[in-house]
Each structure stands twice: as C-alpha cells, then as structure tokens.
Enzyme design. Structure first.
Site, PDB file in Angstrom:
ATOM      1  CG  ASP A  67      -1.581  -0.913   1.295  1.00 39.43           C
ATOM      2  OD1 ASP A  67      -2.212  -1.531   0.132  1.00 39.43           O
ATOM      3  OD2 ASP A  67      -2.485  -1.424   1.794  1.00 39.43           O
ATOM      4  CE1 TYR A 125       3.960  -5.994   3.510  1.00 42.25           C
ATOM      5  CE2 TYR A 125       3.476  -8.373   3.589  1.00 42.25           C
ATOM      6  CZ  TYR A 125       3.388  -7.531   2.488  1.00 42.25           C
ATOM      7  OH  TYR A 125       2.853  -6.814   1.773  1.00 42.25           O
TER       8      TYR A 125
END
Length: 293
Positions: A67, A125
């Site tokens: 994002d 992540y």
C-alpha cells in the site's frame, strides 16, 4: 493497461521471463499497483522496462501489492520481454533508468510458467517500532515512533504467537478487499528488541488487505497493557472487526521478502544481512547532569 500482444512483436517462442529482486522507499509512492491518480512503483518500473524493450507491451506482476507508504526490501516482480538483453543485465540497465527510490538488486531468467505471485509459498513482512522517548530524525521514515512507556515485548510475542496456523483473520482485513475469504496460514512470527527498536516479523502464505497494519495497532495496545493477550486473541478468533478501529502507520512496514519452492536469487535481501538497528541508541535511564560553565 494494454495486455494484448503486439502484432509487430516477435513470436512467443522468443520470449523470456525475467524475475527481479526489488527494493523501494514506499514514502515516495502511492503503493505498488498502478493507479490513475498517483505515482506507483509499478508504473515507474514499467516505464523503465518499456525504454529497454519498446516493441512489446509491458506488464509486471509482483509477489505482494504494498500500500501507499509501505517499503520493500525484497519485493519479487516478473515480466516478459522480447529483446536481446541477457537476464542478468536487466538489473544494471533498469537501475540506470529508475529513480534512486527504487533499486533492482538482481535479475534472473525464469521459466514461462513461473509466476512472482502465484508461485510464491510465503511472504514475510517486518514492522519496526521506535520505542524511545525522543524522536529520531533518521528513523522516522522507516519506523513508527511509539512511546507512552516501554512496550512489553513478551506480551506482544505471546499475542502474536496465538495467530500461528491456518485461521480466518477477518478482524484484520480492511474494507474494500476483493478476496473471497479471509483465511490464510501464518507460518512464523518474531518479536525482538534491540535498544529502543522493536522489530515484529510475520511470515504467512498470504496477507489480507491492510492486515499487518491493523494487527500491529492491536499488538501495540497489548504491549502498552491497554489490551490483554486474551482479548487480542478473542478479537481475531471471533472476527470482531468492529473492535479493530486503528491501523499502524505505513512508514514502519516493509515487505522483507517472498519465498519460493527453490531459491531464485543468489543475494540475500538487505534486511537479512544488514539490519539497521545501529541507527538508534537506547535512551539513558535519566538525563545526564549538566556541565557547569
């Protein structure tokens, strides 16, 4: 985006599939995916590829769609090309045409049935929290400065460990997701402190839209003793999305790497070999006394 093959292009047999190991500073972009309004990583990368292979429409595919504001240390991207450039030469050729906020670490050839997204077995992540009393200018672009008091990483570790395995994580999925379901397998978790920095790593078969930032806000509440470990687990197990109201800032999140059945790159990701914990120092217990004079 035009995905139709060009009638003037070469025969399909001349195609080669190139995989890239990609790093980028997400603060400069509106996210990975090409958008009408905004500068995306995908658009900038595809423009650079088109300069080197102008005879074929360019379409890239990524292991993870980060994002706006989210960084990548080991994003994996593939595209098909028809030009004479050897696979290993794509990395330096692209770096000469990309802005300094995007770097290609390595480029390799892959079979035409290999896919950066669908062939991946996991994504990992990292979320970095700067848990020091004073802000640090050099850490702020890459971390969440979060200090009400010292975070309890032991509680955070216990809460995160409850997510291991295949579960429905609807509580950590933003509205607007196109996924048909919210099930995914969390394979590994890590919560580690060094000085004033906490790194939280999550490895999963896939991630929901907004998942890591939503759960990180909840995890910090656990670390601050505002939310119990049991309540954290209850929220996601019972899919209480209405109780998950905040998301952690994008700056602290980084796509560390994507994994495949067999390694495809020869070089480890930057975060694996050179963690930047050295950029932060621990706050002293008390301020040093002032020096007379």
């Amino acid at each position: 985006m035009n995905t139709e093959p060009s009638s003037a292009g070469p025969e399909p047999a001349s195609l080669q599939r190139i995989a890239l190991s990609l790093q980028y500073d997400g603060s400069s972009f509106c996210g990975w995916q090409r958008q009408r309004n905004g500068r995306s990583v995908q658009a900038v990368l595809e423009d650079a590829i088109a300069q080197l292979d102008p005879h074929r429409p360019v379409q890239t595919f990524a292991a993870g769609r980060t994002d706006a504001g989210v960084h990548a240390a080991g994003q994996v991207v593939h595209f098909d090309c028809s030009g004479p450039i050897p696979a290993r030469k794509w990395a330096p050729a692209l770096n000469g045409r990309l802005p300094s906020t995007i770097r290609v670490r390595e480029s390799v050839a892959r079979p035409l049935d290999w896919h950066a997204c669908y062939s991946a077995t996991y994504r990992r992540y990292r979320y970095t929290i700067h848990n020091g009393r004073r802000p640090n200018l050099f850490l702020s672009p890459w971390s969440w400065h979060c200090y009400q008091h010292r975070l309890d990483e032991s509680r955070m570790r216990d809460a995160l460990s409850s997510m291991l395995g295949l579960h429905d994580f609807s509580a950590f999925m933003k509205a607007g997701s196109r996924r048909a379901h919210a099930r995914t397998t969390v394979q590994e978790v890590l919560v580690e402190r060094q000085g004033d920095l906490l790194r939280v790593e999550i490895q999963a078969s896939g991630f929901l839209y907004g998942m890591v930032r939503l759960l990180m806000a909840q995890l910090v509440a656990v670390g601050e003793h505002r939310l119990s470990v049991a309540a954290f687990e209850q929220r996601w197990r019972e899919r209480r999305r209405h109780e998950v109201k905040e998301a952690a800032p994008a700056a602290g999140l980084c796509l560390l790497r994507a994994g495949y059945a067999k390694p495809i790159f020869t070089k480890a990701g930057w975060y694996d070999s050179q963690p930047w914990f050295f950029l932060a120092e621990s706050d002293p217990p008390t301020d040093p006394p002032s020096t007379p004079g």
